[in-house]
Design a protein around this motif. Structure first.
Motif, short mmCIF file in Angstrom:
data_model
loop_
_atom_site.label_atom_id
_atom_site.label_comp_id
_atom_site.label_asym_id
_atom_site.label_seq_id
_atom_site.Cartn_x
_atom_site.Cartn_y
_atom_site.Cartn_z
N ARG B 109 40.48 31.76 48.50
CA ARG B 109 40.03 31.03 47.30
C ARG B 109 38.90 31.80 46.63
O ARG B 109 38.88 31.98 45.40
N GLN B 110 37.94 32.28 47.45
CA GLN B 110 36.78 32.98 46.92
C GLN B 110 37.19 34.29 46.26
O GLN B 110 36.72 34.64 45.17
N PHE B 111 38.08 35.00 46.91
CA PHE B 111 38.52 36.30 46.38
C PHE B 111 39.22 36.12 45.03
O PHE B 111 38.95 36.85 44.08
N LEU B 112 40.11 35.14 44.94
CA LEU B 112 40.86 34.93 43.69
C LEU B 112 39.91 34.57 42.54
O LEU B 112 40.05 35.07 41.42
N ILE B 113 38.91 33.75 42.83
CA ILE B 113 37.99 33.33 41.77
C ILE B 113 36.97 34.43 41.48
O ILE B 113 36.59 34.64 40.32
N ASP B 114 36.53 35.17 42.50
CA ASP B 114 35.59 36.27 42.26
C ASP B 114 36.20 37.32 41.34
O ASP B 114 35.54 37.82 40.42
N ALA B 115 37.47 37.65 41.61
CA ALA B 115 38.14 38.66 40.79
C ALA B 115 38.25 38.17 39.35
O ALA B 115 38.13 38.94 38.39
N TRP B 116 38.44 36.85 39.18
CA TRP B 116 38.51 36.27 37.84
C TRP B 116 37.13 36.27 37.18
O TRP B 116 36.97 36.63 36.01
N GLN B 117 36.11 35.86 37.93
CA GLN B 117 34.76 35.83 37.36
C GLN B 117 34.27 37.23 36.96
O GLN B 117 33.53 37.37 35.99
N LEU B 118 34.69 38.25 37.71
CA LEU B 118 34.32 39.62 37.33
C LEU B 118 34.76 39.91 35.91
O LEU B 118 33.99 40.44 35.10
N GLU B 119 36.03 39.59 35.61
CA GLU B 119 36.56 39.87 34.26
C GLU B 119 35.93 38.94 33.23
O GLU B 119 35.58 39.36 32.13
N LEU B 120 35.77 37.66 33.62
CA LEU B 120 35.20 36.68 32.69
C LEU B 120 33.80 37.10 32.25
O LEU B 120 33.51 37.17 31.05
N PHE B 121 32.93 37.36 33.22
CA PHE B 121 31.54 37.66 32.88
C PHE B 121 31.41 38.99 32.15
O PHE B 121 30.56 39.16 31.28
N GLU B 122 32.26 39.96 32.52
CA GLU B 122 32.26 41.23 31.81
C GLU B 122 32.45 40.97 30.31
O GLU B 122 31.71 41.47 29.47
#
Lengths: 174, 261
Positions: B109-122
């Motif tokens: 769960r953490q990995f899937l959301i972290d990878a998404w947040q990386l792109e989002l915040f960028e």
């Protein structure tokens, strides 16, 4: 911006504000009390208004850093004790705090305290994806390995030294 | 809403409020889920790591919900928004409300959301609203560390023992369906994109997928098939798990309204 605001302070700051910087240099960080808030590089500006009111801009090291409110109170308390009435602490988020703003004396004190200081500058984002080479703060050996990405606070990682066999904390580059 | 210059300059108060709440809810609910691990993680180091990640997420939530309360202008604080809204008013992504199950499941769960947040915040660093841009610049640096932690564990567990591989693959198979919501249209993030507040959700997909696939390959895990799923948290449609989570999180304020530390 690679230089801590505090380093610039001596040269460009009016004497009355320099006095406030001097007082802040004596306010410890609650989680790493060997460091002052100035050495940690979180003091972003000091303003002295014509009516004598002081405003201090402080950057959180981490978004959720639980020490942020304690730091604000201890700065206010200290300035009040020095005779400044109703000092105000304001949060400054941009540009975000970086471990590059730790002062040289701050780095030396961290090492002496047993926490390895940040291993390199973060000016290039690629650094965050590469494992840093971290020297053991006790025996200076480079034979160290990371145990965990996070330690007792978000700003530190947990390491182990293969030479002296001691565990230690590493102040992360961010 | 069209992406004309006029809308870029004047994203409505209501839209900025809803976008801040959507992003803030996602961080808040995930922080609460990770907090459930405190005292229960498989090793002290992982206990600390999950708590520290939760703290960063809580920091994001506080910033976003305070901002939402400020622009709404009705005197609601971050606490009012966190503790006094009903489940149907929350707009977090449905993935983050999913229960912890086991450590492997939590890492997925953490990995899937972290990878998404990386792109989002960028991308969010380019928001027309400085308050979103400032938060994104700060949160991006922290998210890189979250991602290093979760992607590292994906590989260690996936390419680990037979048991660890099996558990992570099961977690991936059960959680994958929730990722379709990250990029789906028709909700507040798409409106926000049209107004220049944030990235178009669909635009984050390519980089996210490339990143995730690379880690899954290294972790010897099999990528599940893409499916669209009925839970759509950002449109206030939640799984039953959110109500249970909020019942615990909001208990004190609901039982003793207005109680203060």
């Amino acid at each position: 911006m690679n230089q801590a605001p505090a380093n610039r302070a001596d040269r460009f700051v009016a004497p009355a504000e320099r006095e406030i910087w001097r007082i802040l240099a004596d306010v410890p960080d609650p989680e790493i009390p060997v460091l002052s808030v100035v050495e940690l590089g979180i003091i972003r500006h000091v303003r002295l208004a014509d009516d004598g009111r002081v405003t201090v801009g402080v950057s959180p090291t981490y978004t959720g850093c639980p020490a942020t409110e304690v730091i604000a109170r201890s700065i206010e308390t200290r300035l009040e004790a020095e005779g400044y009435e109703h000092p105000k602490v304001e949060s400054v988020l941009s540009p975000p705090w970086t471990s590059d703003w730790l002062t040289e004396s701050g780095r030396a004190k961290l090492k002496e305290y047993g926490i390895a200081p940040p291993a390199h500058s973060v000016s290039h984002p690629k650094h965050l994806f590469r494992e840093p080479k971290v020297a053991c703060p006790r025996c200076s050996s480079m034979q160290t390995s990371k145990v965990s990405e996070f330690a007792s606070t978000p700003c530190k990682a947990l390491y182990r030294c293969a030479s002296c066999l001691e565990p230690f904390e590493y102040f992360k580059c961010i | 809403m069209s992406a004309s210059a006029a809308t870029v300059l004047s994203a409505s108060t209501d839209l900025r409020f809803r976008y801040a709440v959507h992003l803030g809810d996602t961080s808040l609910i995930l922080a609460q889920r990770l907090g459930e691990w405190v005292g229960h993680a498989p090793a002290l180091e992982e206990d600390l790591a999950l708590a520290n990640i939760a703290l960063d997420l809580l920091g994001q939530a506080r910033y976003l919900l305070s901002y939402a309360g400020e622009i709404e202008g009705k005197g609601r604080t971050e606490d009012d928004l966190a503790f006094l809204r009903d489940p149907s008013d929350f707009t977090n992504l449905a993935l983050v409300e999913q229960p912890n199950v086991d450590f492997g499941h939590t890492i997925v769960r953490q990995f899937l959301i972290d990878a998404w947040q990386l792109e989002l915040f960028e991308c969010l660093q380019g928001s027309s609203e400085p308050r979103f841009a400032e938060l994104a610049a700060k949160a991006l640096k922290e998210t890189r560390y979250h991602y290093r932690f979760s992607s590292g564990w994906m590989v260690r567990l996936g390419d680990g023992t037979e048991e660890s591989h099996k558990r992570v693959q099961e977690g991936l198979d059960s959680l994958w369906k929730f990722t379709s919501e990250f990029f789906a249209p028709g909700a507040v993030d798409e409106e926000a994109a049209a107004a220049g507040l944030g990235p178009d959700p669909a635009s984050l997909r390519a980089a996210w997928a490339a990143n995730v696939e690379q880690v899954l390959t290294e972790a010897t895990l099999k990528k599940p098939a893409d499916v669209s799923y009925r839970w759509f948290g950002k449109r206030n449609q939640h799984s039953e798990h959110l109500s249970h989570l909020l019942a615990e999180m909001q208990f004190m304020q609901r039982t003793y309204p207005g109680v203060q530390w």
